[in-house]
Design an enzyme around this catalytic site. Structure first.
Site, PDB file in Angstrom:
ATOM      1  N   GLY A 173     -45.648  40.922   8.658  1.00 42.40           N
ATOM      2  CA  GLY A 173     -45.745  40.395   7.296  1.00 42.40           C
ATOM      3  C   GLY A 173     -46.661  41.184   6.399  1.00 42.40           C
ATOM      4  O   GLY A 173     -46.612  41.053   5.183  1.00 42.40           O
ATOM      5  N   CYS A 199     -49.186  41.129   2.248  1.00 40.66           N
ATOM      6  CA  CYS A 199     -48.669  40.022   1.435  1.00 40.66           C
ATOM      7  C   CYS A 199     -48.752  38.695   2.169  1.00 40.66           C
ATOM      8  O   CYS A 199     -49.321  37.728   1.663  1.00 40.66           O
ATOM      9  CB  CYS A 199     -47.235  40.310   1.028  1.00 40.66           C
ATOM     10  SG  CYS A 199     -46.489  38.972   0.058  1.00 40.66           S
ATOM     11  N   GLY A 241     -61.538  42.637 -12.995  1.00 45.30           N
ATOM     12  CA  GLY A 241     -60.786  41.645 -13.744  1.00 45.30           C
ATOM     13  C   GLY A 241     -59.301  41.904 -13.735  1.00 45.30           C
ATOM     14  O   GLY A 241     -58.621  41.696 -14.737  1.00 45.30           O
ATOM     15  N   GLY A 242     -58.797  42.372 -12.592  1.00 44.58           N
ATOM     16  CA  GLY A 242     -57.368  42.613 -12.466  1.00 44.58           C
ATOM     17  C   GLY A 242     -56.607  41.372 -12.063  1.00 44.58           C
ATOM     18  O   GLY A 242     -57.117  40.252 -12.102  1.00 44.58           O
ATOM     19  N   GLY A 265     -59.247  46.763  -6.748  1.00 50.97           N
ATOM     20  CA  GLY A 265     -57.993  47.467  -6.510  1.00 50.97           C
ATOM     21  C   GLY A 265     -57.796  47.870  -5.062  1.00 50.97           C
ATOM     22  O   GLY A 265     -58.636  47.622  -4.198  1.00 50.97           O
ATOM     23  N   ASP A 322     -46.674  50.493  -1.222  1.00 45.67           N
ATOM     24  CA  ASP A 322     -47.972  50.884  -1.773  1.00 45.67           C
ATOM     25  C   ASP A 322     -48.348  52.330  -1.488  1.00 45.67           C
ATOM     26  O   ASP A 322     -49.344  52.821  -2.019  1.00 45.67           O
ATOM     27  CB  ASP A 322     -49.070  49.969  -1.218  1.00 45.67           C
ATOM     28  CG  ASP A 322     -49.001  48.561  -1.785  1.00 45.67           C
ATOM     29  OD1 ASP A 322     -48.093  48.297  -2.592  1.00 45.67           O
ATOM     30  OD2 ASP A 322     -49.844  47.727  -1.415  1.00 45.67           O
ATOM     31  N   HIS A 345     -31.365  19.940 -20.474  1.00 50.29           N
ATOM     32  CA  HIS A 345     -32.402  19.235 -21.234  1.00 50.29           C
ATOM     33  C   HIS A 345     -32.794  17.954 -20.504  1.00 50.29           C
ATOM     34  O   HIS A 345     -31.927  17.194 -20.064  1.00 50.29           O
ATOM     35  CB  HIS A 345     -31.902  18.885 -22.631  1.00 50.29           C
ATOM     36  CG  HIS A 345     -32.885  18.083 -23.430  1.00 50.29           C
ATOM     37  ND1 HIS A 345     -33.977  18.652 -24.040  1.00 50.29           N
ATOM     38  CD2 HIS A 345     -32.950  16.742 -23.687  1.00 50.29           C
ATOM     39  CE1 HIS A 345     -34.665  17.698 -24.657  1.00 50.29           C
ATOM     40  NE2 HIS A 345     -34.065  16.529 -24.450  1.00 50.29           N
TER      41      HIS A 345
END
Length: 450
Positions: free
Chosen positions: A39, A42, A176-177, A258, A296, A429
């Site tokens: 896995g 993630c 602050g990502g 990061g 990545d 709706h």
């Protein structure tokens, strides 16, 4: 005797295991090598744990909001250890599911750290394997910046944060990502005092300004303190010493600056690099024939669904199916703060730079019946379209369930539909998706509720 395969995949994250299963479906003899847990990032320390904590935080917020509505409860108590057990149960369920799917598709699962030799053999533990083709899907690891004092103190990364056994009281987050804001949002809803420390001029610089500003306002409404253009002097075991703000106290420090690609597996291959990333062609083949890199490891979006798309493209290319290229413009970018954000395609500025004559429409959730019923009427939907043909070029959503809503716009965009098709959809709706219809209708000047 060296075991032979048609394909060996190194790394069982969302890129690797999806590629392995698809190759097996196409009749290939496949092996996959994983040194830690099936896995990848993630499922184990990224998307799934963080979204589980966000859901826990949302539930706490919902209880508080229900009190305001008249559904009165006693004081809220968070049993963090129980929350973590639920998180781990979800992770285990999904990782076990990956192993089951690999076994079901007759993919050989090999545990251990892989080394790829110059003659393209794969060594794992004391065994050697060979194959016609190799996919490198080894993902990424946290990037740790050189900050004075960091080496001398305890801190968490995005790989270790989910192993905490107690809920922080004061959490300081450096960066602050996207990951930082998601964790800040979940922790704030669980009653943690959170401070975000960003050295750049703003948080979420990957997003367009209107998205950034709306999310920043939301985070502040959660009582999260945001310090931008911060100059970090040094770190102690309990404080971030800043040159241009008051020092920030913490009992837990998260360094979320990061991630960088895990390229150790490439050391013996002498393949061409693109900065810190592996250089690949349009089909993700490296400079070494028969060696591919996805996810990545390469430039682009560091997203699970992007890695999966890369992996499928590689194996379908190898099978001679001539798949369409993976277009970055059709990959959604999602932010799972409590007030979600999602986007796909080109911004207004990017579309103009690409030579389009654009029209930008926007609707809000303020008049949306479903949003009002849910008590979540913040946010908007912005659609960027080409004036000439009405082609949908991009969409940006901030609001309740934005990461689900973006799929409808993407479906039209990816199928080369236009604003006309999007406008002609009869939305249910009450539904949040009515705001998409309103934004599309605005393109033709026929929006009713704007």
């Amino acid at each position: 005797m060296t075991e032979s395969y048609d394909l060996i995949v190194v790394g069982a994250g969302p890129g690797g295991y999806v590629a392995a299963i698809r190759a097996a479906q196409l009749g290939q003899k496949v092996a996959i090598v994983e040194k830690t847990n099936a896995g990848g990032t993630c499922l184990n320390v990224g998307c799934i744990p963080s979204k589980t904590l966000l859901e826990h935080g949302t539930k706490a917020h919902d209880i508080s909001m229900a009190n305001d509505w008249g559904i009165e409860t006693q004081s809220l108590k968070v049993n963090f250890s129980k929350l973590l057990k639920r998180k781990q149960h979800i992770v285990n369920t999904l990782t076990d599911g990956v192993k089951y799917l690999l076994k079901k598709n007759k993919v050989t699962y090999i545990e251990g750290e892989a080394t790829v030799t110059d003659d393209l053999k794969v060594k794992v533990n004391s065994d050697t394997y060979q194959s016609k083709d190799i996919i490198l899907a080894t993902g990424s690891k946290p990037f740790i910046p050189p900050i004075k004092g960091l080496d001398d103190i305890k801190y968490e990364t995005t790989d270790t944060f989910f192993d905490l056994d107690t809920l922080p009281k004061q959490l300081a987050i450096i960066e602050g990502g996207v990951i930082a804001t998601e964790l800040a949002s979940s922790m704030a809803d669980l009653g943690v005092k959170v401070t975000m420390i960003e050295v750049n001029e703003d948080i979420l610089l990957t997003e367009i300004e209107v998205v950034r500003e709306r999310l920043k306002a939301h985070l502040k409404s959660q009582k999260i303190k945001i310090l931008t253009s911060a100059k970090i002097s040094q770190l102690t075991s309990s404080e971030v010493i800043l040159e241009n703000y008051d020092d920030v106290s913490f009992d837990t420090l998260l360094v979320a600056t990061g991630r960088q690609p895990n390229i150790k597996v490439t050391e013996a291959l002498d393949i061409e690099m693109d900065g810190k990333f592996v250089q690949v062609d349009d089909h993700y083949q490296t400079s070494r024939p028969h060696v591919y890199a996805i996810g990545d490891l390469i430039k682009g979006y560091q997203l699970a669904h992007a890695a999966s798309a890369h992996g499928i493209h590689v194996v379908e290319t190898l099978a001679g199916l001539n798949p369409n290229p993976v277009s970055p413009e059709n990959i959604t970018r999602c932010i799972y703060t409590r007030l979600e954000a999602a986007s796909v395609g080109l911004s207004e500025e990017q579309a103009k730079e690409a030579g389009y004559d654009v029209s930008v429409t926007q609707s809000t959730f303020q008049g949306n019946a479903k949003a009002l019923v849910k008590g979540e009427s913040q946010g908007f939907i912005e659609i960027v379209a080409d004036k000439k043909y009405g082609e949908v070029l991009g969409a940006f959503i901030v609001g309740p369930h934005a990461t689900d809503l973006i799929g409808e716009v993407l479906g039209v965009k990816a199928s080369e539909g236009t604003m006309n098709e999007l406008s002609n959809i009869i939305q249910p709706h009450p539904a949040l998706s009515e705001a998409i219809g309103e934004s599309a209708d605005a393109y033709f000047g026929k929006a009713i509720h704007m």
